[in-house]
Design a protein around this motif. Structure first.
Motif, mmCIF file in Angstrom:
data_model
loop_
_atom_site.group_PDB
_atom_site.id
_atom_site.type_symbol
_atom_site.label_atom_id
_atom_site.label_comp_id
_atom_site.label_asym_id
_atom_site.label_seq_id
_atom_site.Cartn_x
_atom_site.Cartn_y
_atom_site.Cartn_z
ATOM 1 N N GLY A 127 -8.555 -1.453 6.935
ATOM 2 C CA GLY A 127 -8.726 -1.065 5.545
ATOM 3 C C GLY A 127 -7.806 -1.832 4.615
ATOM 4 O O GLY A 127 -8.210 -2.238 3.515
ATOM 5 N N CYS A 128 -6.578 -2.056 5.042
ATOM 6 C CA CYS A 128 -5.643 -2.830 4.228
ATOM 7 C C CYS A 128 -6.100 -4.284 4.128
ATOM 8 O O CYS A 128 -6.024 -4.904 3.057
ATOM 9 C CB CYS A 128 -4.238 -2.748 4.812
ATOM 10 S SG CYS A 128 -3.433 -1.140 4.591
ATOM 11 N N ALA A 129 -6.584 -4.832 5.244
ATOM 12 C CA ALA A 129 -7.045 -6.225 5.241
ATOM 13 C C ALA A 129 -8.242 -6.394 4.298
ATOM 14 O O ALA A 129 -8.324 -7.381 3.556
ATOM 15 C CB ALA A 129 -7.409 -6.649 6.652
ATOM 16 N N GLU A 130 -9.165 -5.441 4.306
ATOM 17 C CA GLU A 130 -10.329 -5.506 3.418
ATOM 18 C C GLU A 130 -9.916 -5.502 1.946
ATOM 19 O O GLU A 130 -10.541 -6.151 1.109
ATOM 20 C CB GLU A 130 -11.256 -4.317 3.687
ATOM 21 C CG GLU A 130 -11.983 -4.390 5.019
ATOM 22 C CD GLU A 130 -12.694 -3.085 5.346
ATOM 23 O OE1 GLU A 130 -12.702 -2.176 4.455
ATOM 24 O OE2 GLU A 130 -13.226 -2.957 6.462
ATOM 25 N N ARG A 131 -8.857 -4.785 1.656
ATOM 26 C CA ARG A 131 -8.403 -4.673 0.268
ATOM 27 C C ARG A 131 -7.397 -5.757 -0.105
ATOM 28 O O ARG A 131 -6.980 -5.863 -1.263
ATOM 29 C CB ARG A 131 -7.782 -3.289 0.041
ATOM 30 C CG ARG A 131 -8.789 -2.158 0.128
ATOM 31 C CD ARG A 131 -8.109 -0.795 0.151
ATOM 32 N NE ARG A 131 -9.083 0.289 0.042
ATOM 33 C CZ ARG A 131 -9.784 0.760 1.046
ATOM 34 N NH1 ARG A 131 -9.624 0.250 2.267
ATOM 35 N NH2 ARG A 131 -10.660 1.731 0.865
ATOM 36 N N GLY A 132 -6.938 -6.521 0.883
ATOM 37 C CA GLY A 132 -5.960 -7.564 0.623
ATOM 38 C C GLY A 132 -4.601 -7.030 0.241
ATOM 39 O O GLY A 132 -3.878 -7.625 -0.567
ATOM 40 N N ILE A 133 -4.225 -5.888 0.830
ATOM 41 C CA ILE A 133 -2.925 -5.281 0.526
ATOM 42 C C ILE A 133 -2.085 -5.220 1.798
ATOM 43 O O ILE A 133 -2.624 -5.205 2.912
ATOM 44 C CB ILE A 133 -3.093 -3.871 -0.064
ATOM 45 C CG1 ILE A 133 -3.832 -2.945 0.913
ATOM 46 C CG2 ILE A 133 -3.832 -3.946 -1.406
ATOM 47 C CD1 ILE A 133 -3.963 -1.494 0.425
ATOM 48 N N PRO A 134 -0.760 -5.177 1.667
ATOM 49 C CA PRO A 134 0.083 -5.137 2.862
ATOM 50 C C PRO A 134 -0.050 -3.816 3.598
ATOM 51 O O PRO A 134 -0.254 -2.755 2.982
ATOM 52 C CB PRO A 134 1.494 -5.318 2.305
ATOM 53 C CG PRO A 134 1.411 -4.940 0.864
ATOM 54 C CD PRO A 134 0.021 -5.275 0.430
ATOM 55 N N LEU A 135 0.058 -3.887 4.906
ATOM 56 C CA LEU A 135 0.010 -2.688 5.731
ATOM 57 C C LEU A 135 1.377 -2.001 5.673
ATOM 58 O O LEU A 135 2.388 -2.592 6.046
ATOM 59 C CB LEU A 135 -0.340 -3.056 7.179
ATOM 60 C CG LEU A 135 -0.398 -1.919 8.198
ATOM 61 C CD1 LEU A 135 -1.482 -0.908 7.830
ATOM 62 C CD2 LEU A 135 -0.647 -2.472 9.599
ATOM 63 N N PRO A 136 1.447 -0.756 5.189
ATOM 64 C CA PRO A 136 2.746 -0.084 5.094
ATOM 65 C C PRO A 136 3.228 0.409 6.454
ATOM 66 O O PRO A 136 2.494 0.367 7.454
ATOM 67 C CB PRO A 136 2.449 1.096 4.164
ATOM 68 C CG PRO A 136 1.001 1.394 4.394
ATOM 69 C CD PRO A 136 0.342 0.075 4.674
#
Length: 468
Positions: free
Chosen positions: A300-309
């Protein structure tokens, strides 16, 4: 003798080939029977434990607790490391908390989650580093918040706008910055095998996404607070990962939106992982849970282009539940036959809803086995009931036991480590039982059982005299 084919049995209850057998997933891994057929827990014969400590008695296998705590820690550490982040696993103290249990889980690498000042004080008394404690609850009082902040608690999970202001005032008063998470409702409620998605969940915990955005904005305005992440808990006794996946996907939408206002280092997806209470329950293995949940969040983070917390989780029942076995003595038995001809054997024990309220509260199902011996007598359908003045005082609603179960037998109910002692009461003025830890052939009391004098001591109209 009652027929195992009795029509009162539910469809899920299977007549066992051997009514003495111990279903592997339901009992502690080390549970066994000795050469004489008696139950052995943690290397200790149950009859010996009863001789020393009496009944009812909650027996907690220390090695089982430690092994399951370590398994959760390691599984989530591996799963998150594969995706370039890390994990924090909090033991949910509401399942069962004592100083001994707090030490066991922290020694195995876990943090501790508390939800009242009482639970906080137990954790602190156990020597738990306050920085490794998270504080939950929907109605934290001003005094509870002040105590938590003053000892340097790691995180407070705020549940309302009111709490934000309370925590800010408490932190500012002593000149510290308190780390907080905001609990949200994802609209997903998962329980056992099913989950139901709704637009706005009608419950006391957490905030809907719109309110959470406002709450986070307010936290970021207050210099005494640091917003570190979102928290979401979707239910209890959950098998599978579908509900976790759906909830995580929704929470990540809010997480992504909030990143515009600053970094968010942590995402806490709560707990609720299920265990086996009966032989037909099939809980998801810990390694599979960790790999699939973390994998879903990473995708889900990769799809949104955001860092994985950093990802946090809060298992409680899944760590301590199967480690506990409650031992009772059978007091009476009584065959009850209905007009239809269907019948069952009522087996009354010397405890009940005062030490296990879950069947009365939730309709929870449990298992049982004769602990003091084995028997070749054919199975009978039984209902194990307590001694309280309530028709709903049921310990095990449906079970097959050898048909010769009789007064004086010891009866063991497994998977009682979670939410049994935590919910225990003095209904009918019955003292709460002791909790005894067993490990490698030794035992010790970790929570003292109550006496009648303990009960009478709280009644200010009674004068207890020496030798009375």
């Amino acid at each position: 003798m009652l027929s195992p084919a009795d029509s009162l049995a539910p469809d899920w209850l299977v007549v066992p080939d051997d009514a003495n057998s111990l279903a592997q997933a339901v009992w502690p891994a080390a549970a066994d029977r000795d050469a004489g057929g008696a139950l052995v827990l943690g290397g200790m014969p149950v009859a010996e434990l009863v001789r020393q400590y009496g009944t009812p008695l909650l027996v907690l296998d220390e090695d089982e607790v430690r092994e399951r705590a370590r398994a959760f820690h390691d599984a989530f550490a591996r799963a998150t490391a594969e995706h370039g982040t890390s994990s924090r696993v909090y033991y949910a103290g509401k399942a069962f908390l004592s100083t001994a249990v707090a030490r066991w889980v922290t020694e195995e690498g876990l943090n501790v989650d508390v939800c009242t000042c009482g639970e906080l004080e137990v954790a602190l008394a156990a020597g738990v580093d306050p920085a490794r404690i998270g504080f939950h609850g929907n109605n934290k009082s001003v005094s509870e918040i002040e105590r938590a902040v003053s000892v340097g608690i790691g995180t407070i999970i705020v549940d309302s706008a009111v709490e934000i202001e309370r925590v800010a005032v408490a932190a500012a008063r002593i000149g510290t910055v308190q780390r907080v998470l905001v609990r949200v409702n994802s609209g997903v409620h998962a329980e056992t095998h099913d989950f139901l998605a709704t637009a706005h969940e009608d419950q006391k915990f957490g905030m809907p996404f719109g309110d959470a955005e406002i709450a986070v904005a307010r936290i970021r305005e207050l210099p005494a607070l640091e917003f570190v992440g979102l928290h979401c808990h979707i239910g209890s006794q959950i098998f599978g990962v579908a509900g976790f996946r759906e909830s995580a996907s929704r929470v990540l939408e809010l997480h992504e939106k909030l990143l515009a206002g600053g970094e968010i280092p942590l995402l806490n997806l709560g707990g609720g992982f299920g265990i086996a209470y009966t032989s037909v329950d099939d809980p998801t293995p810990i390694g599979q849970l960790a790999a699939e949940i973390v994998g879903a969040v990473a995708a889900g983070c990769a799809e949104r282009g955001i860092p994985l917390p950093i990802l946090a989780f809060e298992p409680g029942r899944a760590i301590v539940g199967t480690a506990g076995v409650t031992v009772y003595e059978v007091g009476t038995t009584k065959a009850v036959t209905l007009d239809s001809g269907a019948s069952r054997l009522y087996v009354s024990v010397d405890g009940g809803m005062s030490d296990n309220a879950r069947p009365a509260l939730y309709g929870a199902q449990f298992s049982a086995r004769i602990a003091s011996r084995t028997s070749d007598v054919p199975s009978a359908l039984v209902r194990v009931v307590g001694k309280h003045c309530e028709s709903g005082d049921i310990v095990v609603d449906h079970e097959y036991l050898p048909g010769d179960v009789a007064p004086g037998d010891l009866l063991a109910v497994p998977a009682t480590g979670a939410y049994c002692m935590s919910l225990a009461s003095n209904y009918n003025h019955v003292p709460r039982p002791a909790v005894v830890a067993v490990t490698r052939g030794s035992s010790r009391v970790i929570v003292r059982g109550e006496s009648l004098d303990d009960l009478l001591a709280r009644d200010t109209g009674i004068s207890i005299t020496e030798g009375a």
